[in-house]
Design an enzyme around this catalytic site. Structure first.
Site, PDB file in Angstrom:
ATOM      1  N   PHE A 133       0.860  -1.191   0.000  1.00  0.00           N
ATOM      2  CA  PHE A 133       0.000   0.000   0.000  1.00  0.00           C
ATOM      3  C   PHE A 133       0.888   1.230   0.000  1.00  0.00           C
ATOM      4  O   PHE A 133       1.771   1.365   0.846  1.00  0.00           O
ATOM      5  CB  PHE A 133      -0.911   0.026   1.229  1.00  0.00           C
ATOM      6  N   ASP A 218       9.279   2.300   1.402  1.00  0.00           N
ATOM      7  CA  ASP A 218       8.160   3.078   1.919  1.00  0.00           C
ATOM      8  C   ASP A 218       8.067   2.772   3.423  1.00  0.00           C
ATOM      9  O   ASP A 218       7.552   1.727   3.825  1.00  0.00           O
ATOM     10  CB  ASP A 218       6.879   2.692   1.185  1.00  0.00           C
ATOM     11  N   LYS A 252       3.099   9.311   8.344  1.00  0.00           N
ATOM     12  CA  LYS A 252       2.337   8.928   9.543  1.00  0.00           C
ATOM     13  C   LYS A 252       2.915   9.405  10.889  1.00  0.00           C
ATOM     14  O   LYS A 252       2.509  10.439  11.391  1.00  0.00           O
ATOM     15  CB  LYS A 252       2.105   7.424   9.548  1.00  0.00           C
TER      16      LYS A 252
HETATM   17  C1  PLP Z   1      -0.638   5.234   5.115  1.00  0.00           C
HETATM   18  C2  PLP Z   1       0.366   4.824   4.133  1.00  0.00           C
HETATM   19  C3  PLP Z   1       0.565   5.552   2.951  1.00  0.00           C
HETATM   20  C4  PLP Z   1      -0.297   6.744   2.569  1.00  0.00           C
HETATM   21  O1  PLP Z   1      -0.187   7.776   3.479  1.00  0.00           O
HETATM   22  P1  PLP Z   1      -1.293   8.942   3.469  1.00  0.00           P
HETATM   23  O2  PLP Z   1      -0.772   9.942   4.456  1.00  0.00           O
HETATM   24  O3  PLP Z   1      -2.583   8.319   3.862  1.00  0.00           O
HETATM   25  O4  PLP Z   1      -1.349   9.485   2.097  1.00  0.00           O
HETATM   26  C5  PLP Z   1       1.569   5.136   2.091  1.00  0.00           C
HETATM   27  N1  PLP Z   1       2.341   4.082   2.379  1.00  0.00           N
HETATM   28  C6  PLP Z   1       2.182   3.359   3.510  1.00  0.00           C
HETATM   29  C7  PLP Z   1       3.100   2.207   3.785  1.00  0.00           C
HETATM   30  C8  PLP Z   1       1.181   3.694   4.422  1.00  0.00           C
HETATM   31  O5  PLP Z   1       1.008   2.969   5.523  1.00  0.00           O
END
Ligand code: PLP
Length: 396
Positions: A133, A218, A252
């Site tokens: 994600f 990420d 986050k």
């Molecule tokens: C939450 C998340 C995102 C997206 O972040 P947003 O602030 O909601 O745009 C991208 N990558 C990972 C791994 C995430 O957990």
């Protein structure tokens, strides 16, 4: 009608229906505790989805934001400010590497910047992972495998290949000399906390290096102390030998609840974006960066990384139950598999008992509590856990 019911009805009429009906209307928080608009109390074991590292209303965060807002709130990117420069330096220092940082306002935006950096290699092919994600904007969505998120928005930016997560052989087969980058999470969060084999990140590094492709981690969910290290890829459970990626994205937990994203490009990757090629109005603003600096300072002063590690072990041990087939995770990013597909019932039973937890898939539960959760709070949840599983109708 209670205040909560009334606000939920008004939400339904005025707020766009992208999230379904909210489970609660929250009114107040302190540490790992929140209260709804009717005054009911809950222990927040999701932390705003891995965001509220310091919990709610942490005095140091309030002080940092208040002080900064009272001094200098927003400036355009024609100018800079002390907190912006300090945050960039601090993030690089935590990585122990030279590089450059682009600051933005969310996870998906951090990933958009990284995606654009990959295009500056002169190649377009990107390899991403099934179950990964990366966010909801068009670029980040192109790297996210879930059909339900992607299909309504096709066509997405192309030239993306998905490979099974944790499978180095599949990656080896997908990466070529035309590949710009491989993007993956060190632990898959939204998929329900998938932890890869301990040699996976090293293999990803080896394969990307051999083909001249960027390795992009990420760490939006796993970064900033969540796993008991500043960055998950520094955890010996994921990288027994140090692994240095080219790109790291954060969001986050970084702002402790204030919106912020960071794209960190190490070494030569830091020079791929040139003046005029990317931008953002709010990114790097003094208030959000002051908040992030406060989060990093408090995490250090209050030894929150060690707490995440210790508390994570305590929770994982205590969650074991004949009706739980597996408990996974590092630090305070915890996932577990239920013996039956009743995660919605488990989350509802937990909420009824005063605990906020998350059900990312029908048979999985995820916890990502604030790192300031106390031992007593963790134990309170563990004491309630078997009863929550009873209530949800789980069987061994
Ligand atoms: C939450 C998340 C995102 C997206 O972040 P947003 O602030 O909601 O745009 C991208 N990558 C990972 C791994 C995430 O957990």
């Amino acid at each position: 009608m209670t205040t909560q019911n009334e606000l939920t009805v008004r939400y339904g009429a005025a707020v766009m229906n992208t999230f379904g009906t909210p489970r609660l209307v929250l009114a107040k928080g302190e540490g790992a505790t929140v209260w709804d608009a009717d005054g009911n109390e809950y222990l927040d074991l999701l932390g705003g989805i891995a965001v509220n590292l310091l919990g709610h209303a942490h005095p140091a965060l309030i002080e940092a934001v208040t002080q900064q807002l009272g001094t200098l709130g927003h400036v355009s990117n024609f100018f800079t400010s002390g907190p912006q420069v300090e945050l960039a330096e601090r993030l690089l220092a935590l990585l122990g590497q030279d590089g450059r940082v682009f600051l933005s306002n969310s996870g998906t935006e951090a990933n958009e910047a990284a995606f654009k950096i990959t295009r500056r290699t002169g190649r377009t092919h990107v390899v991403a992972t099934e179950g990964g994600f990366h966010g909801r904007t068009m670029g980040a969505l192109a790297l996210t495998s879930k059909a339900a998120y992607r299909d309504p928005f096709a066509p997405l930016p192309g030239d993306v290949t998905f490979v099974p997560y944790g499978d180095a052989a599949a990656l080896e087969a997908a990466v070529t000399d035309q590949t710009a980058a491989v993007v993956l999470e060190p632990i898959q969060g939204e998929a329900g906390v998938n932890v890869p084999p301990s040699d996976y990140l090293a293999r990803v590094r080896e394969i990307t290096s051999r083909h001249g492709a960027l390795m992009w981690l990420d760490e939006i969910q796993t970064g900033v102390g969540r796993t008991g290290r500043w960055f998950a890829h520094q955890h010996p459970g994921l990288a027994p030998e140090p692994v240095t990626p080219d790109l790291i994205t954060l969001a986050k937990g970084l702002g402790g609840g204030l919106p912020i994203g960071a794209t960190i490009a190490l070494g030569a990757a830091g020079d791929l974006l040139q003046p005029g090629q990317h931008g953002t109005t709010f990114g790097g603003n003094p208030v959000a960066t002051a908040a992030a600096l406060a989060v990093l300072r408090v995490a250090e002063e209050e030894s929150l990384l060690a707490r995440a590690e210790a508390l994570g072990e305590r929770l994982r041990a205590g969650l074991a139950d004949p009706r739980v087939s597996e408990v996974r995770g590092l630090g305070l990013l915890i996932g577990l598999d239920l013996a039956q597909e009743r995660s919605a019932e488990v989350a509802a039973a937990a909420l009824g008992a005063g605990f906020i937890i998350n059900n990312p898939t029908p048979h999985r539960i995820r916890l990502a509590p604030p790192l300031v959760l106390t031992d007593a709070q963790a134990d309170r949840f563990l004491a309630a856990w078997p009863g929550i599983l009873d209530q949800a109708g789980l069987e061994a």
